[in-house]
Design an enzyme around this catalytic site. Structure first.
Site, PDB file in Angstrom:
ATOM      1  N   ASP A 141      91.961 128.880  -1.539  1.00 37.19           N
ATOM      2  CA  ASP A 141      90.758 129.728  -1.504  1.00 37.19           C
ATOM      3  C   ASP A 141      91.008 130.894  -2.470  1.00 37.19           C
ATOM      4  O   ASP A 141      91.560 131.919  -2.080  1.00 37.19           O
ATOM      5  CB  ASP A 141      90.520 130.237  -0.076  1.00 37.19           C
TER       6      ASP A 141
ATOM      7  N   GLU B 266      88.089 125.408  -3.350  1.00 35.97           N
ATOM      8  CA  GLU B 266      86.676 125.595  -3.053  1.00 35.97           C
ATOM      9  C   GLU B 266      85.917 125.824  -4.357  1.00 35.97           C
ATOM     10  O   GLU B 266      86.388 126.532  -5.238  1.00 35.97           O
ATOM     11  CB  GLU B 266      86.516 126.790  -2.094  1.00 35.97           C
TER      12      GLU B 266
ATOM     13  N   ASP C 259      91.524 134.361   4.823  1.00 43.96           N
ATOM     14  CA  ASP C 259      91.731 133.684   3.539  1.00 43.96           C
ATOM     15  C   ASP C 259      92.560 132.408   3.708  1.00 43.96           C
ATOM     16  O   ASP C 259      92.251 131.378   3.123  1.00 43.96           O
ATOM     17  CB  ASP C 259      92.433 134.622   2.544  1.00 43.96           C
TER      18      ASP C 259
END
Lengths: 167, 167
Positions: B11, B71, B143
């Site tokens: 991420d 992502e 996160d």
């Protein structure tokens, strides 16, 4: 040539990243090499970034620059282009940082002013002045000419800093 | 554990990049490790990117994942944030590509749907489901939980592909 500082200029782009190396010794500026890295567009995205990163790594190995300079990216209204350019620019910046080179950043306006004398110059004017300033850089494409222009802008800026600190 | 596939989920963010490694063996999913890489904000920009790149490289060396997933970034109206995120995301993608890992990309909606069951889930719901799906991932920050969620989304997608190709 022992006191010459070699500067790697970078004009990052996902499809084509221009690079150019110049040597500075006192007020003398000379052309070392230039080129363009164009990863195959059919590669997966991560591998295109890797190709840029490794291509610049190979340039650094071949020409052993002491410092690097990259054009600052202006943010456009097209978010998707901005995002892609951010990816390419990171690939271009991590390679010299990994080799221990300081990486300076210059706005496009500053680069144009350093080479052409005005921040509003277009790509043709930049390429023309590069051919004048670095006669042996003949045949540089627009991307490579822009990269050489970034290197020259850095040569000017570091000289100004040097003179400033000596004053 | 010899047939287990380890997946690295990422991420990316310039200030904080979350990472998480999960192992998949048939239908069994287990937690391997997770963490956050937060480069010092006082470092020059190129060195912050280098710190992300090297941090992820160290994670890959420590946990030897076979595949990576990241992502997809959505483009915001704030061009300057988009540009920074693009830089961080490239640092996160080049590290696994360099280690020879395939790097898959998933939209945030797909990641949330894989973990929570709906593409509209918020960060709290994602963290809650990560704690349920991976009980040993206790204490993962938002996160890191998002990174583990990306890894899980990839585990689902590759399984679906695998079943599809076997049919």
């Amino acid at each position: 040539m022992s006191n010459a500082i070699r500067i790697l200029g970078l004009d990052p782009g996902l499809r084509r990243t221009g690079w150019g190396v110049v040597a500075v010794e006192g007020a003398r500026l000379s052309h070392v090499a230039h080129g363009v890295i164009a990863p195959r567009e059919t590669l997966p995205f991560a591998e295109r970034l890797l190709a840029l990163f490794e291509g610049i790594g190979a340039v650094i190995e071949a020409h052993a620059p002491h410092e690097a300079a990259v054009e600052e990216t202006f943010v456009t209204a097209n978010g998707s282009s901005t995002l892609k350019l951010g990816h390419a620019r990171a690939a271009a910046m991590i390679a010299p940082a990994r080799a221990g080179l300081p990486v300076a950043e210059y706005a496009a306006k500053v680069v144009k002013k350093a080479v052409v004398g005005t921040g509003g110059a277009d790509k043709t004017q930049v390429a023309f002045m590069i051919a004048r300033l670095l006669p042996t850089a003949g045949g540089a494409t627009a991307d490579a000419a822009d990269a050489l222009a970034v290197a020259i802008a850095h040569a000017h800026a570091r000289k100004a800093r040097h003179l400033g600190s000596a004053a």
